[in-house]
Design a protein around this motif. Structure first.
Motif, mmCIF file in Angstrom:
data_model
loop_
_atom_site.group_PDB
_atom_site.id
_atom_site.type_symbol
_atom_site.label_atom_id
_atom_site.label_comp_id
_atom_site.label_asym_id
_atom_site.label_seq_id
_atom_site.Cartn_x
_atom_site.Cartn_y
_atom_site.Cartn_z
ATOM 1 N N VAL A 44 -52.888 2.568 -3.536
ATOM 2 C CA VAL A 44 -53.214 1.153 -3.349
ATOM 3 C C VAL A 44 -54.128 0.665 -4.468
ATOM 4 O O VAL A 44 -53.972 -0.452 -4.982
ATOM 5 N N ILE A 45 -55.085 1.469 -4.882
ATOM 6 C CA ILE A 45 -55.984 1.092 -5.985
ATOM 7 C C ILE A 45 -55.170 0.888 -7.270
ATOM 8 O O ILE A 45 -55.430 -0.044 -8.041
ATOM 9 N N GLN A 46 -54.168 1.745 -7.500
ATOM 10 C CA GLN A 46 -53.306 1.575 -8.663
ATOM 11 C C GLN A 46 -52.559 0.243 -8.591
ATOM 12 O O GLN A 46 -52.401 -0.455 -9.607
ATOM 13 N N MET A 47 -52.105 -0.124 -7.380
ATOM 14 C CA MET A 47 -51.423 -1.415 -7.204
ATOM 15 C C MET A 47 -52.361 -2.568 -7.540
ATOM 16 O O MET A 47 -51.983 -3.532 -8.210
ATOM 17 N N LEU A 48 -53.598 -2.473 -7.066
ATOM 18 C CA LEU A 48 -54.573 -3.532 -7.322
ATOM 19 C C LEU A 48 -54.893 -3.646 -8.810
ATOM 20 O O LEU A 48 -55.050 -4.753 -9.346
ATOM 21 N N ASP A 49 -54.996 -2.495 -9.492
ATOM 22 C CA ASP A 49 -55.276 -2.514 -10.929
ATOM 23 C C ASP A 49 -54.101 -3.090 -11.718
ATOM 24 O O ASP A 49 -54.290 -3.785 -12.725
ATOM 25 N N ARG A 50 -52.908 -2.815 -11.240
ATOM 26 C CA ARG A 50 -51.707 -3.252 -11.953
ATOM 27 C C ARG A 50 -51.480 -4.751 -11.794
ATOM 28 O O ARG A 50 -50.998 -5.413 -12.707
ATOM 29 N N HIS A 51 -51.816 -5.281 -10.611
ATOM 30 C CA HIS A 51 -51.582 -6.703 -10.332
ATOM 31 C C HIS A 51 -52.927 -7.362 -10.048
ATOM 32 O O HIS A 51 -53.388 -7.434 -8.918
ATOM 33 N N GLN A 52 -53.571 -7.830 -11.116
ATOM 34 C CA GLN A 52 -54.951 -8.305 -11.034
ATOM 35 C C GLN A 52 -55.127 -9.548 -10.163
ATOM 36 O O GLN A 52 -56.201 -9.763 -9.609
ATOM 37 N N ASN A 53 -54.115 -10.371 -10.037
ATOM 38 C CA ASN A 53 -54.243 -11.618 -9.273
ATOM 39 C C ASN A 53 -53.737 -11.499 -7.836
ATOM 40 O O ASN A 53 -53.611 -12.504 -7.140
ATOM 41 N N TRP A 54 -53.448 -10.290 -7.423
ATOM 42 C CA TRP A 54 -52.870 -10.072 -6.089
ATOM 43 C C TRP A 54 -53.924 -9.462 -5.153
ATOM 44 O O TRP A 54 -54.778 -8.687 -5.572
ATOM 45 N N ALA A 55 -53.856 -9.825 -3.874
ATOM 46 C CA ALA A 55 -54.710 -9.229 -2.830
ATOM 47 C C ALA A 55 -56.196 -9.299 -3.192
ATOM 48 O O ALA A 55 -56.920 -8.300 -3.107
ATOM 49 N N ARG A 56 -56.665 -10.474 -3.550
ATOM 50 C CA ARG A 56 -58.045 -10.614 -4.024
ATOM 51 C C ARG A 56 -59.068 -10.294 -2.936
ATOM 52 O O ARG A 56 -60.145 -9.777 -3.220
ATOM 53 N N LYS A 57 -58.747 -10.598 -1.692
ATOM 54 C CA LYS A 57 -59.722 -10.360 -0.624
ATOM 55 C C LYS A 57 -59.872 -8.870 -0.303
ATOM 56 O O LYS A 57 -60.778 -8.490 0.433
ATOM 57 N N ASP A 84 -59.231 0.617 1.562
ATOM 58 C CA ASP A 84 -59.094 1.378 2.809
ATOM 59 C C ASP A 84 -58.530 0.514 3.925
ATOM 60 O O ASP A 84 -57.682 0.954 4.712
ATOM 61 N N LEU A 85 -58.995 -0.729 4.000
ATOM 62 C CA LEU A 85 -58.492 -1.649 5.018
ATOM 63 C C LEU A 85 -57.015 -1.947 4.792
ATOM 64 O O LEU A 85 -56.223 -2.012 5.744
ATOM 65 N N LEU A 86 -56.630 -2.083 3.537
ATOM 66 C CA LEU A 86 -55.240 -2.361 3.197
ATOM 67 C C LEU A 86 -54.346 -1.187 3.582
ATOM 68 O O LEU A 86 -53.232 -1.370 4.083
ATOM 69 N N VAL A 87 -54.820 0.030 3.340
ATOM 70 C CA VAL A 87 -54.075 1.228 3.751
ATOM 71 C C VAL A 87 -53.897 1.243 5.269
ATOM 72 O O VAL A 87 -52.798 1.491 5.786
ATOM 73 N N THR A 88 -54.982 0.986 5.991
ATOM 74 C CA THR A 88 -54.924 0.996 7.454
ATOM 75 C C THR A 88 -53.935 -0.030 7.976
ATOM 76 O O THR A 88 -53.104 0.270 8.837
ATOM 77 N N ASP A 89 -54.006 -1.252 7.443
ATOM 78 C CA ASP A 89 -53.120 -2.319 7.918
ATOM 79 C C ASP A 89 -51.660 -2.027 7.596
ATOM 80 O O ASP A 89 -50.766 -2.239 8.434
ATOM 81 N N ALA A 90 -51.393 -1.528 6.398
ATOM 82 C CA ALA A 90 -50.014 -1.267 5.984
ATOM 83 C C ALA A 90 -49.400 -0.115 6.772
ATOM 84 O O ALA A 90 -48.264 -0.202 7.257
ATOM 85 N N VAL A 91 -50.168 0.963 6.913
ATOM 86 C CA VAL A 91 -49.643 2.118 7.659
ATOM 87 C C VAL A 91 -49.501 1.782 9.141
ATOM 88 O O VAL A 91 -48.532 2.198 9.781
ATOM 89 N N SER A 92 -50.431 1.028 9.687
ATOM 90 C CA SER A 92 -50.332 0.622 11.094
ATOM 91 C C SER A 92 -49.055 -0.177 11.336
ATOM 92 O O SER A 92 -48.414 -0.041 12.386
ATOM 93 N N LEU A 93 -48.683 -0.991 10.367
ATOM 94 C CA LEU A 93 -47.429 -1.739 10.475
ATOM 95 C C LEU A 93 -46.239 -0.789 10.514
ATOM 96 O O LEU A 93 -45.341 -0.940 11.351
ATOM 97 N N LEU A 94 -46.234 0.203 9.638
ATOM 98 C CA LEU A 94 -45.141 1.175 9.625
ATOM 99 C C LEU A 94 -45.096 1.971 10.928
ATOM 100 O O LEU A 94 -44.021 2.259 11.455
ATOM 101 N N VAL A 95 -46.275 2.313 11.450
ATOM 102 C CA VAL A 95 -46.338 3.048 12.719
ATOM 103 C C VAL A 95 -45.783 2.195 13.855
ATOM 104 O O VAL A 95 -45.001 2.667 14.684
ATOM 105 N N ASP A 96 -46.179 0.926 13.900
ATOM 106 C CA ASP A 96 -45.701 0.027 14.951
ATOM 107 C C ASP A 96 -44.189 -0.154 14.899
ATOM 108 O O ASP A 96 -43.553 -0.355 15.936
ATOM 109 N N MET A 97 -43.610 -0.067 13.714
ATOM 110 C CA MET A 97 -42.173 -0.240 13.554
ATOM 111 C C MET A 97 -41.405 1.061 13.745
ATOM 112 O O MET A 97 -40.182 1.099 13.589
ATOM 113 N N GLY A 98 -42.115 2.150 14.084
ATOM 114 C CA GLY A 98 -41.451 3.424 14.295
ATOM 115 C C GLY A 98 -40.997 4.095 13.017
ATOM 116 O O GLY A 98 -40.049 4.894 13.014
#
Length: 410
Positions: free
Chosen positions: A338-351, A359-373
């Motif tokens: 995720v840090i590599q993604m943020l470094d690569r796309h400087q204007n994305w996901a500013r918050k 860490d919050l982004l990892v939690t939210d993204a993986v939780s979505l995958l878990v919820d979708m089975g």
């Protein structure tokens, strides 16, 4: 030929009605007029289909303008909480559920009231303190849920205004017919002993006597009871869950699904609902091509978590001999990705660039995958992909210059 065309049209209408009810178990004629007309037109067929397939009672109140499908889950599942209808649609917490139940109990007795009177009528034991902003917000969220279901109407005022000022008011009129249809449990909560603890109460509310004790192989039950329980449980899982994995089923359920007649019965029910059944060695996926029955989509353009979840797909799979197989990644590995993604796309996901953001982004993204089975959390925070994730593939993003869209070719 005309007869075949008529049969196809009936099948299409009925399957659309099934999926509409799966998406909106409390279907309102005002909010979804076309879907309600289909349900009202085919209500006899639908009542029999849901009873035979899932054991779910269906009530269609044409005069009242609503249909209520009493869905009962094949297993206890906390992945789909009630969502607030304002702000960022956060899940209901324990307090909001409590206030929702207390508001319904009071509205059944006094269907014509005001926001202020309803708040003051909540039992002292609940401790509703309208002098606190958070309490007023929780109370309004419970009322907004009832309004969204068509069980409550507001007039001569703004319900939301009560959040910022306890002196603000609005007239409320409840539809008691809908309020009485909200509960889906067989047992009435008021009939349960007060001495039961929370876990025992939940168990009693989830119990369905019609199945006797068919789930317990050690207890003698009739073949009819056991077959009914197996079919209804599997159909509920298939219609409710994004993915049904064989390893998550009980031995009797897996055995029934492995039998040709059992698999054929499930195929027929999926086809009648207009769903495409994908069958794999690991399990089943019921796909709705039109998205009529779907309440959550993946992939979907719904924020950073959805984007990261899709980008993590290829990182959670390995490829060998032309096949994509699930793998496991540690939380630290995912954080680094995720840090590599943020470094690569400087204007994305500013918050999510502040301390703790990745860490919050990892939690939210993986939780979505878990919820979708599609993935599973490990005890140590590691994430393991599940077989259905191999249905997806993330490609490289294509960036198009907006200026080039308007330039003329030389």
């Amino acid at each position: 030929m005309p007869e075949l065309t008529l049969d196809a049209s009936l099948d299409t209408e009925r399957s659309t009605a099934v999926r509409s009810l799966l998406r909106h178990p409390l279907l309102d004629s005002g909010t979804n007029p076309d879907s309600f007309r289909l349900v009202a037109r085919h209500r006899v067929w639908l009542e029999e289909w849901f009873e035979t397939t899932c054991g779910w009672p269906l009530t269609v109140d044409v005069a009242g303008g609503f249909a209520r499908l009493h869905k009962r889950a094949g297993r206890v599942d906390g992945r789909r909480p009630l969502l607030r209808t304002r702000g960022s649609a956060d899940p209901f917490d324990r307090r909001r559920y409590q206030l929702l139940c207390l508001a319904v109990a009071e509205l059944v007795r006094h269907p014509a009231t005001t926001v202020g009177l309803l708040a003051s009528a909540i039992t002292p034991e609940a401790g509703l303190d309208t002098s606190r902003h958070g309490e007023r917000a929780a109370f309004v969220d419970s009322l907004r849920a009832l309004i969204a279901w068509g069980a409550l109407r507001s007039s001569a005022g703004d319900v939301d205004a009560f959040i910022n000022d306890a002196g603000q008011n609005a007239l409320l009129t409840a539809d008691t017919a809908r309020l009485h249809r909200l509960l889906s449990s067989v047992a009435a909560p008021s009939a349960l002993p007060e001495s039961l603890d929370v876990e025992a109460t939940i168990d009693q509310l989830l119990t369905e006597p019609r199945y006797s004790r068919a789930a317990d192989a050690a207890v003698g039950t009739s073949d009819e009871e056991r077959l009914r329980w197996l079919r209804h449980t599997l159909a509920r899982r298939l219609l409710d869950d994004p993915v049904v994995y064989i390893e998550d089923l009980s031995p009797p359920e897996a055995e029934y699904l492995a039998h040709p007649s059992g698999r054929q019965w499930l195929r027929a029910r999926a086809a009648e609902a207009g769903l495409e059944l994908e069958e794999r060695l690991e399990g089943l996926v019921a796909v709705d091509p039109e998205g009529t029955a779907t309440d959550r989509f993946f992939p979907a353009p719904q924020g950073n978590a959805h984007q990261v979840a899709l980008l993590l797909v290829d990182r959670l799979l390995t490829e060998a001999d032309g096949e994509r197989r699930p793998t496991t990644r540690s939380r630290s590995e995912l954080r680094a990705i995720v840090i590599q993604m943020l470094d690569r796309h400087q204007n994305w996901a500013r918050k999510h660039r502040a301390e703790g953001g990745p860490d919050l982004l990892v939690t939210d993204a993986v939780s979505l995958l878990v919820d979708m089975g599609l993935a599973r959390w490990g005890a140590d925070g590691a994430v393991t992909a599940l077989p259905a994730l191999a249905r997806y593939r993330a490609g490289e993003p294509v960036v198009v210059s907006t200026q080039s869209l308007f330039e003329e070719e030389p």
